[in-house]
Design a protein around this motif. Structure first.
Motif, PDB file in Angstrom:
ATOM      1  N   ALA A   1      55.109  60.085  14.251  1.00 58.42           N
ATOM      2  CA  ALA A   1      55.657  59.035  13.397  1.00 58.42           C
ATOM      3  C   ALA A   1      54.602  57.980  13.113  1.00 58.42           C
ATOM      4  CB  ALA A   1      56.869  58.382  14.070  1.00 58.42           C
ATOM      5  N   ALA A   2      54.842  57.194  12.072  1.00 56.06           N
ATOM      6  CA  ALA A   2      53.974  56.063  11.744  1.00 56.06           C
ATOM      7  C   ALA A   2      54.823  54.935  11.173  1.00 56.06           C
ATOM      8  CB  ALA A   2      52.898  56.474  10.742  1.00 56.06           C
ATOM      9  N   LEU A   3      54.343  53.721  11.312  1.00 53.15           N
ATOM     10  CA  LEU A   3      54.974  52.546  10.712  1.00 53.15           C
ATOM     11  C   LEU A   3      53.921  51.802   9.907  1.00 53.15           C
ATOM     12  CD1 LEU A   3      56.963  50.995  13.729  1.00 53.15           C
ATOM     13  CD2 LEU A   3      57.785  52.627  12.040  1.00 53.15           C
ATOM     14  N   VAL A   4      54.296  51.318   8.709  1.00 51.17           N
ATOM     15  CA  VAL A   4      53.362  50.532   7.907  1.00 51.17           C
ATOM     16  C   VAL A   4      53.733  49.055   7.981  1.00 51.17           C
ATOM     17  CG1 VAL A   4      52.752  52.406   6.337  1.00 51.17           C
ATOM     18  CG2 VAL A   4      54.659  50.894   5.757  1.00 51.17           C
ATOM     19  N   PHE A   5      52.702  48.218   7.864  1.00 47.74           N
ATOM     20  CA  PHE A   5      52.836  46.764   7.935  1.00 47.74           C
ATOM     21  C   PHE A   5      52.136  46.138   6.730  1.00 47.74           C
ATOM     22  CE2 PHE A   5      53.302  48.416  12.162  1.00 47.74           C
ATOM     23  CZ  PHE A   5      54.199  47.581  12.806  1.00 47.74           C
ATOM     24  N   ALA A   6      52.385  44.852   6.520  1.00 45.92           N
ATOM     25  CA  ALA A   6      51.837  44.171   5.347  1.00 45.92           C
ATOM     26  C   ALA A   6      50.313  44.114   5.360  1.00 45.92           C
ATOM     27  CB  ALA A   6      52.421  42.760   5.241  1.00 45.92           C
ATOM     28  N   THR A   7      49.705  43.943   6.538  1.00 49.77           N
ATOM     29  CA  THR A   7      48.244  43.926   6.668  1.00 49.77           C
ATOM     30  C   THR A   7      47.851  44.562   7.997  1.00 49.77           C
ATOM     31  OG1 THR A   7      48.029  41.806   7.841  1.00 49.77           O
ATOM     32  CG2 THR A   7      48.117  41.709   5.421  1.00 49.77           C
ATOM     33  N   GLY A   8      46.586  44.909   8.109  1.00 49.01           N
ATOM     34  CA  GLY A   8      46.075  45.420   9.368  1.00 49.01           C
ATOM     35  C   GLY A   8      46.080  44.359  10.449  1.00 49.01           C
ATOM     36  N   TYR A   9      45.708  43.139  10.080  1.00 52.14           N
ATOM     37  CA  TYR A   9      45.698  42.038  11.057  1.00 52.14           C
ATOM     38  C   TYR A   9      47.086  41.846  11.648  1.00 52.14           C
ATOM     39  CZ  TYR A   9      43.615  37.740  12.962  1.00 52.14           C
ATOM     40  OH  TYR A   9      43.099  36.788  13.795  1.00 52.14           O
ATOM     41  N   LEU A  10      48.099  41.869  10.769  1.00 52.78           N
ATOM     42  CA  LEU A  10      49.473  41.680  11.218  1.00 52.78           C
ATOM     43  C   LEU A  10      49.922  42.837  12.108  1.00 52.78           C
ATOM     44  CD1 LEU A  10      51.923  39.776  10.877  1.00 52.78           C
ATOM     45  CD2 LEU A  10      52.660  41.236   8.986  1.00 52.78           C
ATOM     46  N   THR A  11      49.399  44.033  11.854  1.00 57.32           N
ATOM     47  CA  THR A  11      49.748  45.179  12.688  1.00 57.32           C
ATOM     48  C   THR A  11      49.363  44.925  14.141  1.00 57.32           C
ATOM     49  OG1 THR A  11      49.346  46.650  10.800  1.00 57.32           O
ATOM     50  CG2 THR A  11      49.478  47.676  12.970  1.00 57.32           C
ATOM     51  N   ASN A  12      48.117  44.534  14.374  1.00 55.15           N
ATOM     52  CA  ASN A  12      47.685  44.249  15.750  1.00 55.15           C
ATOM     53  C   ASN A  12      48.426  43.058  16.341  1.00 55.15           C
ATOM     54  OD1 ASN A  12      45.827  46.329  16.062  1.00 55.15           O
ATOM     55  ND2 ASN A  12      44.145  45.143  15.190  1.00 55.15           N
ATOM     56  N   LEU A  13      48.654  42.056  15.508  1.00 60.31           N
ATOM     57  CA  LEU A  13      49.316  40.845  15.984  1.00 60.31           C
ATOM     58  C   LEU A  13      50.763  41.120  16.397  1.00 60.31           C
ATOM     59  CD1 LEU A  13      48.073  38.024  16.180  1.00 60.31           C
ATOM     60  CD2 LEU A  13      49.188  37.442  14.026  1.00 60.31           C
TER      61      LEU A  13
ATOM     62  N   VAL B   1      52.150  44.650  16.966  1.00 60.90           N
ATOM     63  CA  VAL B   1      52.370  45.842  17.795  1.00 60.90           C
ATOM     64  C   VAL B   1      51.960  45.615  19.243  1.00 60.90           C
ATOM     65  CG1 VAL B   1      51.668  48.240  18.165  1.00 60.90           C
ATOM     66  CG2 VAL B   1      52.229  47.439  15.858  1.00 60.90           C
ATOM     67  N   LEU B   2      50.806  45.005  19.464  1.00 63.41           N
ATOM     68  CA  LEU B   2      50.330  44.851  20.841  1.00 63.41           C
ATOM     69  C   LEU B   2      51.302  44.051  21.706  1.00 63.41           C
ATOM     70  CD1 LEU B   2      46.551  44.415  20.014  1.00 63.41           C
ATOM     71  CD2 LEU B   2      47.519  46.233  21.430  1.00 63.41           C
ATOM     72  N   PRO B   3      51.845  42.917  21.244  1.00 64.35           N
ATOM     73  CA  PRO B   3      52.860  42.239  22.069  1.00 64.35           C
ATOM     74  C   PRO B   3      54.133  43.065  22.245  1.00 64.35           C
ATOM     75  CG  PRO B   3      51.968  40.737  20.422  1.00 64.35           C
ATOM     76  CD  PRO B   3      51.476  42.109  20.067  1.00 64.35           C
ATOM     77  N   ALA B   4      54.528  43.797  21.179  1.00 64.39           N
ATOM     78  CA  ALA B   4      55.775  44.569  21.257  1.00 64.39           C
ATOM     79  C   ALA B   4      55.689  45.689  22.275  1.00 64.39           C
ATOM     80  CB  ALA B   4      56.121  45.130  19.878  1.00 64.39           C
ATOM     81  N   LEU B   5      54.493  46.244  22.481  1.00 66.20           N
ATOM     82  CA  LEU B   5      54.332  47.296  23.478  1.00 66.20           C
ATOM     83  C   LEU B   5      54.660  46.807  24.880  1.00 66.20           C
ATOM     84  CD1 LEU B   5      51.008  48.930  22.223  1.00 66.20           C
ATOM     85  CD2 LEU B   5      53.310  49.903  22.078  1.00 66.20           C
ATOM     86  N   VAL B   6      54.502  45.513  25.087  1.00 68.50           N
ATOM     87  CA  VAL B   6      54.738  44.918  26.405  1.00 68.50           C
ATOM     88  C   VAL B   6      56.114  44.271  26.509  1.00 68.50           C
ATOM     89  CG1 VAL B   6      53.962  43.066  27.954  1.00 68.50           C
ATOM     90  CG2 VAL B   6      52.285  44.548  26.839  1.00 68.50           C
ATOM     91  N   ARG B   7      56.583  43.673  25.407  1.00 73.02           N
ATOM     92  CA  ARG B   7      57.744  42.781  25.501  1.00 73.02           C
ATOM     93  C   ARG B   7      59.060  43.374  25.001  1.00 73.02           C
ATOM     94  NH1 ARG B   7      55.432  37.329  22.898  1.00 73.02           N
ATOM     95  NH2 ARG B   7      57.538  36.628  23.354  1.00 73.02           N
ATOM     96  N   SER B   8      59.036  44.619  24.518  1.00 70.58           N
ATOM     97  CA  SER B   8      60.261  45.193  23.952  1.00 70.58           C
ATOM     98  C   SER B   8      61.382  45.313  24.973  1.00 70.58           C
ATOM     99  CB  SER B   8      59.966  46.559  23.342  1.00 70.58           C
ATOM    100  OG  SER B   8      59.153  46.419  22.191  1.00 70.58           O
ATOM    101  N   THR B   9      61.026  45.561  26.237  1.00 72.93           N
ATOM    102  CA  THR B   9      62.076  45.663  27.265  1.00 72.93           C
ATOM    103  C   THR B   9      62.811  44.336  27.441  1.00 72.93           C
ATOM    104  OG1 THR B   9      60.423  45.202  28.976  1.00 72.93           O
ATOM    105  CG2 THR B   9      60.964  47.514  28.550  1.00 72.93           C
TER     106      THR B   9
ATOM    107  N   GLU C   1      43.926  38.469  19.606  1.00 75.65           N
ATOM    108  CA  GLU C   1      45.062  37.575  19.420  1.00 75.65           C
ATOM    109  C   GLU C   1      46.377  38.291  19.721  1.00 75.65           C
ATOM    110  OE1 GLU C   1      44.956  35.608  15.647  1.00 75.65           O
ATOM    111  OE2 GLU C   1      43.445  34.172  16.357  1.00 75.65           O
ATOM    112  N   GLY C   2      46.463  39.577  19.377  1.00 72.89           N
ATOM    113  CA  GLY C   2      47.668  40.340  19.685  1.00 72.89           C
ATOM    114  C   GLY C   2      47.881  40.480  21.176  1.00 72.89           C
ATOM    115  N   MET C   3      46.821  40.780  21.903  1.00 75.51           N
ATOM    116  CA  MET C   3      46.944  40.890  23.361  1.00 75.51           C
ATOM    117  C   MET C   3      47.326  39.548  23.973  1.00 75.51           C
ATOM    118  SD  MET C   3      43.819  43.476  24.413  1.00 75.51           S
ATOM    119  CE  MET C   3      42.551  42.343  23.821  1.00 75.51           C
ATOM    120  N   ARG C   4      46.700  38.488  23.491  1.00 76.53           N
ATOM    121  CA  ARG C   4      47.006  37.160  24.030  1.00 76.53           C
ATOM    122  C   ARG C   4      48.482  36.815  23.824  1.00 76.53           C
ATOM    123  NH1 ARG C   4      43.699  34.262  20.981  1.00 76.53           N
ATOM    124  NH2 ARG C   4      41.908  34.909  22.219  1.00 76.53           N
ATOM    125  N   ALA C   5      49.020  37.188  22.658  1.00 78.58           N
ATOM    126  CA  ALA C   5      50.416  36.877  22.354  1.00 78.58           C
ATOM    127  C   ALA C   5      51.389  37.657  23.229  1.00 78.58           C
ATOM    128  CB  ALA C   5      50.709  37.174  20.880  1.00 78.58           C
TER     129      ALA C   5
END
Length: 395
Positions: free
Chosen positions: A98-110, A112-120, A150-154
């Motif tokens: 699967a894949a998901l598209v976002f408005a920009t690449g910057y926004l993707t990292n900003l 996805v990276l927090p969501a990988l940790v905080r979705s629970t 910035e994504g990891m920091r968030a």
């Protein structure tokens, strides 16, 4: 605001203040600036697709059908079939479910990276109870793109930096970590250095220490590998541990970002990633254009072939002229200058000579590591390349 005014005056006095260009056309790689034609050696439009007749025709068709922009969230009425088609194509390219598209690449990292940790945490609001309190940690190459940092920091999770492409340092830090869930995060191609992450070694360490690998392949997608599928294809690697991220604004000549992963991760991101569900996505005409760009990468391989021929010619000419280059493995070829004032002077001199080359300085790179970043393009001619080298040599 007095502090910012004082800072602005100080920066201007140093002689390294960057002047924003205001071109009247976009680089292909030639563009118009103040009535002059300049040749860009800094555009990310690697394959010269952005201005192609095919891409513009496909975008115009979608523009007439859907209008200028999608003002809706994907979760609230904005999920056009066009996006599903694009995501399916991107998933196939990256050999993921699967894949998901976002408005920009910057926004993707900003996002996805927090969501990988905080979705629970979000799931707990719906009654989810985890069998244990999972701990997470990111292991990040020191030269990763700012959007990654910035994504990891968030995310709020610990971030452990390892020395650039230093696998021994990465292993030491993985070995000493007690985190339950580990993410090794790296660019595929490093945008300011032009070198390629040692992905086989990274995957080997991920297998050994039970880690996931988040690969930002912004500058590899469409460029590296036999079919342009990116860094994993370049190395001939597939792994269930890989989460692929990429942009649509470089080789694909459009706008947007994406992540390609397993279906279960994609489902979690659809619900838990605010950058996906709480904002509009890329305009429909851009999604259509990217679909055409993907076709072009596949059925016009001569574009990628010409890009690499130009890269090889440029490297040979620069070395023959006596310049010491950084990495020469990708279309990003940096010339290390060091001093910021000298770097800005060289960039200005090249512009006078009819060329645009980005002067990369602090904070994009460390102090004393300023460089001219040359980026090759499929539409550069041999004359462009010989002339820019000669201009630089005369300075």
């Amino acid at each position: 605001m007095h502090d910012l005014k004082e800072l602005g005056l100080w920066l201007a006095a140093r002689g390294t203040e960057q002047q924003l260009l205001v071109p009247s056309s976009l680089p292909d790689p030639c563009f118009q600036l103040d009535g002059r034609e300049l040749v860009s050696f800094s555009t990310n439009n690697y394959l010269a697709i952005a201005n192609s007749t095919r891409l513009k025709a496909r975008a115009k068709e979608a523009l007439e059908r859907y209008g200028v922009g999608n003002c809706e969230s994907r979760l609230l009425g904005g999920n056009l079939e066009l996006y599903d088609l694009l995501e399916a194509r991107l998933a196939r390219i990256k050999r993921k479910e699967a894949a998901l598209v976002f408005a920009t690449g910057y926004l993707t990292n900003l996002g996805v990276l927090p969501a990988l940790v905080r979705s629970t945490q979000l799931a707990r609001a719906y009654g989810y109870r985890t069998r244990k309190s999972w701990t997470h940690a990111f292991f990040s190459d020191e030269f990763n793109h700012l959007s990654i940092r910035e994504g990891m920091r968030a995310s709020g999770a610990p971030v452990v930096s390892f020395r650039h492409v230093d696998m021994a340092d990465l292993e030491r830090k993985l070995q000493s970590s007690n985190a339950d869930v580990k993410f090794i995060v790296t660019d595929g191609v490093f945008s300011q250095h032009g070198d390629i992450a040692p992905l086989p070694e990274i995957i080997s360490l991920a297998d050994r220490y039970d880690a996931f690998v988040y690969l930002d392949d912004a500058h590899g997608t469409g460029v590296l590998g036999p079919t342009g599928a990116g860094t994993p294809e370049y190395f001939g690697i597939e792994s269930p541990r890989l989460i692929h991220m990429g942009t649509l604004s470089k080789a694909y000549g459009s706008i947007g970002g994406f992540v390609a992963t397993d279906e279960y991760v994609a489902n979690i991101l659809r619900l838990g990633c605010s950058a996906y569900g709480f904002t509009s996505t890329l305009p429909p005409d851009q999604a259509a254009a990217v679909l055409e760009a993907i076709d072009m990468v596949e059925d016009e391989p001569e574009r990628r072939q010409q890009l690499w021929e130009n890269q090889q010619l440029f490297v040979a000419c620069m070395q023959e002229a006596g310049f010491t280059l950084g990495c020469t493995l990708t279309p990003i070829v940096p010339l290390l200058v060091g001093d910021e004032v000298e770097c800005a002077r060289l960039a200005a001199g090249l512009r006078t000579g009819g060329f645009h080359v980005d002067a990369i300085m602090f904070p994009a790179v460390a102090r004393g590591q300023s460089r001219l970043r040359f980026i090759m393009n499929a539409h550069h001619t041999a004359e462009h390349i010989h002339r820019v080298v000669q201009t630089l040599r005369s300075m």
